[in-house]
Write a protein that holds these residues in place. Structure first.
Motif, mmCIF file in Angstrom:
data_model
loop_
_atom_site.group_PDB
_atom_site.id
_atom_site.type_symbol
_atom_site.label_atom_id
_atom_site.label_comp_id
_atom_site.label_asym_id
_atom_site.label_seq_id
_atom_site.Cartn_x
_atom_site.Cartn_y
_atom_site.Cartn_z
ATOM 1 N N SER A 147 0.812 -1.221 0.000
ATOM 2 C CA SER A 147 0.000 0.000 0.000
ATOM 3 C C SER A 147 0.844 1.269 0.000
ATOM 4 C CB SER A 147 -0.929 0.006 1.217
ATOM 5 O OG SER A 147 -0.172 -0.092 2.425
ATOM 6 N N ASP A 148 2.055 1.181 0.537
ATOM 7 C CA ASP A 148 2.930 2.354 0.604
ATOM 8 C C ASP A 148 3.798 2.418 -0.655
ATOM 9 O OD1 ASP A 148 4.504 4.483 1.213
ATOM 10 O OD2 ASP A 148 5.576 3.503 2.878
ATOM 11 N N SER A 158 5.158 5.394 -1.674
ATOM 12 C CA SER A 158 5.908 6.648 -1.610
ATOM 13 C C SER A 158 7.353 6.395 -2.052
ATOM 14 C CB SER A 158 5.887 7.208 -0.181
ATOM 15 O OG SER A 158 6.419 6.272 0.745
#
Length: 322
Positions: free
Chosen positions: A200-201, A203
């Motif tokens: 989900s991350d 970044s």
């Protein structure tokens, strides 16, 4: 008038001869496979070319997959006047001549890997087909031993009733071929087969094209924003055959699948790397967004080579890990 009648008579005679010749050639009960009137025992399907007895073994990180097995009888061209015992064997001496004749490079399968449930068949009196069949196979737990690209197994009739008098000279052998390949993508799997969960991350994830699009809408950041509609996609034009390098920001050690909502997707080539320099082939995409793997890979970089097409819509990219 007499000349015309004579010509018609000659023409009719020629037609009759052609019809009789065709009927004679088509009489399988009276002639051998290539016209020998004596009774001959033979194997069906092929003489010097492959005819469908082809097998594929897929080597994956979780094991070798495939089904190498075949069941076949023997035949004779006329009803047997008495019982015929037919002996079958593998004869690898035919591989070299086959390779020379067909400009191929087949390897031989070690004979200890080849299983026959029997080597003799019987054609009963009054029959043209053996009463049983031979079951040929290579055990599943032996498939990993076959690492050459292609193999050939020549199976031939070696004797009939202890001699070669009954053996067809042109259809006494069939060739079984095996192709092997290494594959990481499980093309038959779907989302329900994926192990682990989607990261989900995202970044720090980036995507870079190897060529500048002729036009575009959106940016590469749209690939990782979680929005899977036209409010958050990257539309690019003029990048057919170009490469896209996706940097995941760090190395993931247990990647089980990729998620690529990219249209069109089919036929795109994928590689992966830990350092962006040394690349490993992952495979070619099908039509699914879910690219499920056999086992896992370790990667930081993913190289995506776009298939042929004028425009591409890049909605989302992700990975699944254990």
């Amino acid at each position: 008038m007499n000349i015309s009648i004579k010509y018609r008579y000659i023409i009719n005679l020629l037609i009759l001869l052609v019809v009789c010749t065709m009927q004679s050639c088509g009489d399988d009960d009276s002639y051998d496979v290539m016209g020998d009137p004596s009774n001959k025992v033979y194997l069906r399907e092929q003489t010097t070319t492959l005819s469908g007895e082809n097998f594929t073994i897929i080597h994956t990180p979780i094991g070798s997959l495939g089904n190498v097995s075949l069941k076949f009888p023997v035949y004779c061209t006329k009803e047997a006047s008495s019982s015929l015992e037919v002996t079958i064997e593998v004869d690898n001496s035919y591989i070299e001549s086959y390779n020379l004749a067909n400009e191929t490079s087949y390897a031989s399968v070690p004979e200890n890997l080849i299983n026959f449930d029997k080597t003799k068949l019987v054609i009963p009196a009054g029959r043209t087909l053996s009463s049983d069949s031979i079951n040929f196979s290579i055990a599943d737990n032996q498939l990993s031993s076959l690492t050459e690209e292609t193999y050939l197994i020549p199976v031939r009739i070696s004797a009939v009733n202890g001699s070669d008098n009954y053996i067809s000279t042109n259809r006494n052998i069939i060739y079984l071929s095996i192709n092997t390949e290494e594959r990481l993508i499980n093309s038959g799997a779907g989302v329900s087969d994926i192990e682990g969960s989607q990261e989900s991350d995202k970044s720090g994830w980036t995507a870079t094209l190897s060529t500048t699009p002729s036009s575009q809408r959106g940016t590469s950041a749209n690939l990782f924003d979680g929005i899977e509609n036209r409010n958050g996609y990257w539309y690019v034009n003029g990048i057919s055959g170009a490469k896209m390098i996706i940097d995941l920001g760090k190395t993931y050690t247990d990647i089980t699948a990729l998620y690529a909502y990219i249209s069109p997707i089919s036929g795109s080539a994928i590689r992966y790397s830990n350092d962006g320099t040394t690349w490993n082939e992952l495979g070619t995409t099908g039509t699914s967004r879910y690219i499920v793997l056999y086992g896992t890979i370790c990667a930081r970089y993913v190289e995506w080579t776009f298939c042929e097409g004028s425009t591409f819509s890049l909605y989302e990219f992700g990975i699944y890990t254990k």
